[in-house]
Design an enzyme around this catalytic site. Structure first.
Site, PDB file in Angstrom:
ATOM      1  N   TYR A 142       0.826  -1.219   0.000  1.00 58.48           N
ATOM      2  CA  TYR A 142       0.000   0.000   0.000  1.00 58.48           C
ATOM      3  C   TYR A 142       0.857   1.265   0.000  1.00 58.48           C
ATOM      4  CZ  TYR A 142      -3.989  -3.017   1.169  1.00 58.48           C
ATOM      5  OH  TYR A 142      -4.956  -3.975   1.161  1.00 58.48           O
ATOM      6  N   LYS A 191       3.656 -15.439   3.317  1.00 52.19           N
ATOM      7  CA  LYS A 191       3.566 -16.240   2.084  1.00 52.19           C
ATOM      8  C   LYS A 191       5.020 -16.554   1.700  1.00 52.19           C
ATOM      9  CE  LYS A 191       1.172 -17.974  -1.347  1.00 52.19           C
ATOM     10  NZ  LYS A 191       0.322 -19.160  -1.159  1.00 52.19           N
ATOM     11  N   ASP A 223      -2.822 -18.197   2.966  1.00 50.79           N
ATOM     12  CA  ASP A 223      -3.985 -18.896   2.389  1.00 50.79           C
ATOM     13  C   ASP A 223      -4.557 -19.899   3.392  1.00 50.79           C
ATOM     14  OD1 ASP A 223      -1.469 -19.914   1.949  1.00 50.79           O
ATOM     15  OD2 ASP A 223      -1.855 -20.686  -0.049  1.00 50.79           O
ATOM     16  N   ASP A 247      -5.168  -6.494   6.246  1.00 52.42           N
ATOM     17  CA  ASP A 247      -6.382  -5.793   5.826  1.00 52.42           C
ATOM     18  C   ASP A 247      -7.472  -6.819   5.511  1.00 52.42           C
ATOM     19  OD1 ASP A 247      -8.110  -3.901   4.905  1.00 52.42           O
ATOM     20  OD2 ASP A 247      -7.013  -3.436   3.058  1.00 52.42           O
TER      21      ASP A 247
END
Ligand code: NAD
Length: 356
Positions: A142, A191, A223, A247
Site C-alpha cells: 500500500y 507467504k 492462504d 487488511d
C-alpha cells in the site's frame, strides 16, 4: 493519573457513540481517581463543511500533542463527490501518517452471549472466539512505488511491496508483547513459499521469537490462515501479519462475530500515543436516531486505557461491565435476540457506566 485525550467524533453516528464512550471513561476516572481532559476536534465531512479540509493543521497538532486520540467515524453520502484530495477518509490516512501509527490491533471477540449472531456453527465457535490480529499499517504494497506503463503494446501495472528489517522487527515486537499480555501464543502469517518480503518477515520473526521463550510461536501461510479462521478460529490467540494480508484477514475475522457494532480497534505508534476507534463506519442510515451500538467505541476506549495509559485494571473493568450488560440481556437493535431487552444507544452507555 491525568491524561489528555483528543476526541474526534466525526460524522453520522460518530458523535452519538463517542458520547457514550466518554460517559464510560468519566465513570472510570471517578472510580479509579484519574482525570481525563478532552479536546474536541472536527474530522471528516463536518470539517470539510466548516473549514474546507477534512482536518485542519490545528486539529492535527492537537492530536499529536495529546496522550491519545479517540475517533468515532468519518464520511457519508453528502461528501461522496467532493474533490478526491479532500475526501473525509484522507483525514484518517493523514492522522495515521503524522502520528506514526504503524501497528493496527484488531481484537475479534465473539461474546458467548451473542454466539447466535455468528455465521459459524455453534460447535465451531464453542465458548466464543477471542483472537487478536496485529496488522502492520504503514509499509508493504500500500505504500510501495506503483506505475502503469506500456510494454510491447499493452499496459502493464506494477506495485512494489517493500519491507525493511526494522519495519518487521517493530511490528513483531508489538505482537510478541501483546501475546505476552494475552494467551502467550503467536502465529505469524506470511507467504514465505513465494515472496521475498515474507522470507525476510519469517527470518526476522524467528530471531525475535528467541527473545520471547514464553510465547508459543508458529508460522502459518496466509492462504491456510484464511481457511483456518473459518474452520477452527478458536485455535488462535494473536496473529501478526503485513499490511495487505492483515487488511483482508481482519475483515474476514470481524465477520465471525456477526456484529460490526461490537468491534474495537487500536492503532499504535512507537511511543504510547495511539488512535482508538470502532471498526465500523459512520452508518448514515441510522445516524441521529439514537439506535447505534456504542459498544465497539466503548471497547476501543478500554483498549486506550490498556495500551496507551497502561491502565489494565481500568480496561478490565470496562470489559467486565460490557460482559455484564450482555449477561443481563440488554441489546441494541443490531444485536437484538429473542427474550432480550432492547435499549437505545444512550441507554447502553448508561448501563455500561453503571456497572463500572
Ligand atoms: P458502515 O460500517 O458505516 O455501516 C454498515 C452497516 O452496519 C449499516 O447498515 C450500519 O447501519 C451498520 N452499523 C455500522 N455501525 C453500527 C453500529 N455501531 N450500530 C449499529 N449498526 C451499525 O459502512 P458503510 O455503510 O459502508 O459506510 C458508511 C460511511 O462510513 C461511508 O462514507 C464510508 O466511507 C465510511 N466509513 C468510515 C470508516 C471510518 O471512519 N473508519 C470506516 C468504514 C466506512
Amino acid at each position: 493519573m491525568n491524561k489528555k485525550i483528543t476526541v474526534l467524533p466525526g460524522d453520522g453516528i460518530g458523535p452519538e457513540i463517542v458520547a457514550e464512550a466518554i460517559k464510560v471513561l468519566n465513570k472510570v476516572a471517578d472510580q479509579f481517581g484519574h482525570s481525563f481532559e478532552y479536546t474536541y476536534v472536527d474530522i471528516g465531512g463536518c470539517s470539510i463543511d466548516k473549514y474546507g479540509v477534512p482536518i485542519t493543521d490545528e486539529g492535527m497538532k492537537l492530536c499529536k500533542e495529546s496522550d491519545s486520540v479517540l475517533l468515532g467515524a468519518v464520511g457519508g453520502p453528502k461528501w461522496d463527490n467532493v474533490d478526491p484530495s479532500i475526501r473525509p477518509e484522507k483525514a484518517l490516512l493523514a492522522v495515521r501518517k503524522e502520528l506514526g501509527l504503524f501497528a493496527n490491533l484488531r481484537p475479534t471477540k465473539l461474546f458467548p452471549q451473542l454466539a447466535d449472531a455468528s455465521p459459524l456453527k455453534q460447535e465451531i465457535v464453542g465458548n466464543g472466539i477471542d483472537l487478536l490480529i496485529v496488522r502492520e499499517l504503514t509499509g508493504g504494497v500500500y505504500f510501495g512505488q506503483r506505475k502503469t506503463e506500456e510494454v510491447n503494446g499493452e499496459l502493464v501495472a506494477t506495485d512494489w511491496m517493500p519491507y525493511s528489517e526494522h519495519e518487521i522487527e517493530r511490528i513483531g515486537r508489538v505482537a510478541f508483547e501483546t501475546a505476552m499480555k494475552r494467551g502467550k501464543k503467536l502465529a505469524s502469517v506470511d507467504k514465505a513459499n513465494v515472496l521475498d518480503t515474507s522470507r525476510l518477515w519469517r527470518k526476522t520473526m524467528h530471531r525475535l521469537s528467541e527473545e520471547y521463550p514464553e510465547v508459543a510461536y508458529s508460522d502459518i501461510l496466509v492462504d491456510n490462515t484464511a481457511m483456518q479462521l473459518i474452520k477452527n478460529p478458536t485455535q488462535f490467540d494473536v496473529l501478526v501479519t503485513e499490511n495487505m494480508f492483515g487488511d483482508i484477514l481482519s475483515d474476514e475475522a470481524s465477520m465471525l462475530t456477526g456484529s460490526i457494532g461490537m468491534m474495537p480497534s487500536a492503532s499504535l505508534s512507537e511511543g504510547t500515543l495511539g488512535m482508538y476507534e470502532p471498526i465500523h463506519g459512520s452508518a448514515p442510515d441510522i445516524a441521529g436516531m439514537n439506535i447505534a451500538n456504542p459498544l465497539g467505541t466503548i471497547l476501543s476506549a478500554a483498549m486506550m486505557l490498556r495500551y496507551s495509559f497502561d491502565m489494565a485494571k481500568e480496561a478490565d473493568a470496562i470489559e467486565a461491565a460490557v460482559n455484564q450488560v450482555l449477561d443481563n440481556g440488554y441489546r441494541t437493535g443490531d444485536i437484538m435476540q429473542e427474550g432480550c431487552k432492547k435499549v437505545a444507544c444512550n441507554e447502553m452507555g448508561d448501563l455500561v457506566a453503571s456497572y463500572i
